[in-house]
Design an enzyme around this catalytic site. Structure first.
Site, PDB file in Angstrom:
ATOM      1  CG  ASP A  71      32.020  33.433  28.477  1.00 41.53           C
ATOM      2  OD1 ASP A  71      31.669  34.274  27.635  1.00 41.53           O
ATOM      3  OD2 ASP A  71      33.185  33.363  28.930  1.00 41.53           O
ATOM      4  CE  LYS A  81      38.362  39.221  24.141  1.00 41.88           C
ATOM      5  NZ  LYS A  81      38.147  38.922  25.501  1.00 41.88           N
ATOM      6  CE1 TYR A 116      41.050  34.197  27.487  1.00 39.02           C
ATOM      7  CE2 TYR A 116      39.972  34.745  29.558  1.00 39.02           C
ATOM      8  CZ  TYR A 116      40.977  34.968  28.625  1.00 39.02           C
ATOM      9  OH  TYR A 116      41.894  35.951  28.842  1.00 39.02           O
ATOM     10  NE  ARG A 128      34.068  51.086  45.755  1.00 37.00           N
ATOM     11  CZ  ARG A 128      33.401  51.238  46.908  1.00 37.00           C
ATOM     12  NH1 ARG A 128      32.270  50.607  47.127  1.00 37.00           N
ATOM     13  NH2 ARG A 128      33.873  52.040  47.843  1.00 37.00           N
TER      14      ARG A 128
HETATM   15  C1  LIG Z   1      35.142  33.601  26.165  1.00 35.98           C
HETATM   16  C2  LIG Z   1      35.816  34.610  27.047  1.00 35.98           C
HETATM   17  N1  LIG Z   1      35.337  34.814  28.284  1.00 35.98           N
HETATM   18  C3  LIG Z   1      35.922  35.705  29.131  1.00 35.98           C
HETATM   19  C4  LIG Z   1      37.039  36.426  28.756  1.00 35.98           C
HETATM   20  C5  LIG Z   1      37.673  37.390  29.726  1.00 35.98           C
HETATM   21  O1  LIG Z   1      37.331  38.716  29.412  1.00 35.98           O
HETATM   22  P1  LIG Z   1      38.289  39.998  29.610  1.00 35.98           P
HETATM   23  O2  LIG Z   1      39.528  39.761  28.818  1.00 35.98           O
HETATM   24  O3  LIG Z   1      37.432  41.126  29.121  1.00 35.98           O
HETATM   25  O4  LIG Z   1      38.577  40.099  31.075  1.00 35.98           O
HETATM   26  C6  LIG Z   1      37.563  36.248  27.475  1.00 35.98           C
HETATM   27  C7  LIG Z   1      38.768  36.988  27.054  1.00 35.98           C
HETATM   28  O5  LIG Z   1      39.396  36.664  26.068  1.00 35.98           O
HETATM   29  C8  LIG Z   1      36.935  35.307  26.608  1.00 35.98           C
HETATM   30  O6  LIG Z   1      37.411  35.070  25.364  1.00 35.98           O
END
Ligand SMILES: Cc1ncc(COP(=O)(O)O)c(C=O)c1O
Length: 379
Positions: free
Chosen positions: A170, A195, A98, A46
């Site tokens: 992000d 992604k 998101y 961990r």
């Molecule tokens: C722009 C963005 N940030 C964060 C996330 C969250 O990531 P995760 O699905 O890997 O937990 C997503 C998921 O679709 C996203 O599109």
């Protein structure tokens, strides 16, 4: 070292025991110590794992940052960042983000006494107006999900510095191939590695990249104390994905342009959201801070009817209807009922997100086949 060379070589080294050129999957929870406290830098997985360490170093190198931290999901990465805050602190976030980030902010952390302001951040005066003496974090997603607004990272950094707040970007939609926010003044870059970074729709993971040593220490503490860390197999998959990031992103961008232009010229399409268009309201900022415009596109059909959008989504053959984005294969989505369903309808409308909006993640297939699929689905 240029980006493509870094994507393949940076942060990784042949395995010291065997010379294996690819980082092995260290599928172990613990490490034998010679004497209590006398170990080789690894005690418990961990806290540290050699596969994860190499991934973290590779991620830091790609963003021209000093430290990388990997998490079990993008949400765990966001969660770790918000844990830096105290009750009474305030966060300014873009209002077009998101849905899962919005849900974490409003349904979890608001209950712990943290206040969130959601503003249209492509207008920096709206950000400045929301600053108070309690502002501790500014949360930028750019381009935004799903409306592809572009936020000026350098301008957001100036506002954050004046307010004494930390700036997070992000960077999931852009990846470091398109923009490197630390170089534009961000304090933290955050990814859903799920992604483009992993790129093959076969793993879920997240990351945070920072330059500041103290910030890294604080985040590492929460990474270990709260335990949202990834397993070594997932780290291996992301390491493998990163090696082709530049090649994939180049093709995502090329195909993205072709799809965006096709949609814009289509008589049945009302509006196309893509920052590469010169008439996109934030095109100048996009051209300044991004190296290209990416493969994420949203559009609305003429008439703006949800039923028409659903019919189109049902007809796609290549643009599979699925959550997520950034894989080699093209995907389509209906944000109002899928990725952004956790944002109340009224808030979605305020942000300009129509219930008939279709979001596309343009993959790296042959563009002609993608255009043919769009043509048959739109009619
Ligand atoms: C722009 C963005 N940030 C964060 C996330 C969250 O990531 P995760 O699905 O890997 O937990 C997503 C998921 O679709 C996203 O599109």
């Amino acid at each position: 070292m240029k980006f493509g060379t870094k994507a393949i070589h940076a942060g990784v080294h042949p395995d010291p025991t065997t010379g294996a050129i690819m980082t092995p999957i260290y599928q172990t929870s613990t490490y034998v110590q010679r004497s209590p406290g006398d170990h080789k830098g690894f005690e418990y997985s961990r806290t540290h794992n050699p596969t994860r360490s190499q991934l973290q170093d590779a991620l830091a190198a790609l963003d021209n940052g000093k430290h990388g931290l990997a998490f079990a999901t993008g949400m765990a990465a966001i969660d770790c960042i918000v844990k830096l805050l105290q009750p009474g602190d305030e966060v300014i976030s873009t209002n077009d983000l998101y849905g899962g980030s919005y849900r974490l902010f409003t349904k979890v952390y608001q209950n712990y006494g943290i206040k969130f302001h959601f503003v249209p951040m492509h207008d920096m005066t709206a950000v400045e107006a929301a600053v108070t003496e309690r502002t501790k974090l500014i949360w930028v997603e750019t381009p935004t999900n799903p409306l592809l607004n572009v936020i000026d990272i350098a301008a957001a950094s100036a506002v954050a510095k004046k307010a004494g707040a930390l700036l997070v970007v992000d960077n999931t939609f852009s990846t470091p191939y398109l923009q490197t926010p630390l170089e534009l003044g961000a304090d933290m870059v955050m990814y859903s590695l799920t992604k483009y970074m992993a790129g093959h729709s076969d793993t879920v993971m997240g990351a945070v990249i920072v330059n500041d040593d103290e910030l890294h220490q604080r985040l590492s503490f929460y990474q270990n104390a709260c335990g949202g860390t990834p397993g070594p197999q997932d780290c291996f998959l992301v390491l493998r994905g990163l090696k082709t990031l530049h090649v994939r992103m180049q093709r995502h961008c090329e195909n993205g342009r072709k799809v965006a232009e096709f949609l814009k010229a289509h008589p049945k399409v009302e509006k196309v959201y893509w920052p590469g268009f010169e008439d996109h309201p934030n095109h100048a900022i996009a051209a300044k801070q991004m190296r290209d415009f990416g493969g994420m596109i949203s559009f609305v059909l003429k008439g703006d009817r949800q039923a028409d959008a659903v019919a189109c989504l049902e007809k796609f053959q290549l643009f599979s209807l699925a959550e997520s984005l950034g894989g080699v294969e093209s995907l389509s989505g209906h944000p109002a009922t899928m990725t952004h369903a956790s944002i109340p309808a009224e808030e979605r409308r305020k942000a300009g997100l129509s219930d008939s909006l279709i979001r596309l993640s343009v993959g790296i297939e042959d563009a002609d086949d993608l255009l043919e699929d769009l043509q048959q689905a739109i009619g």
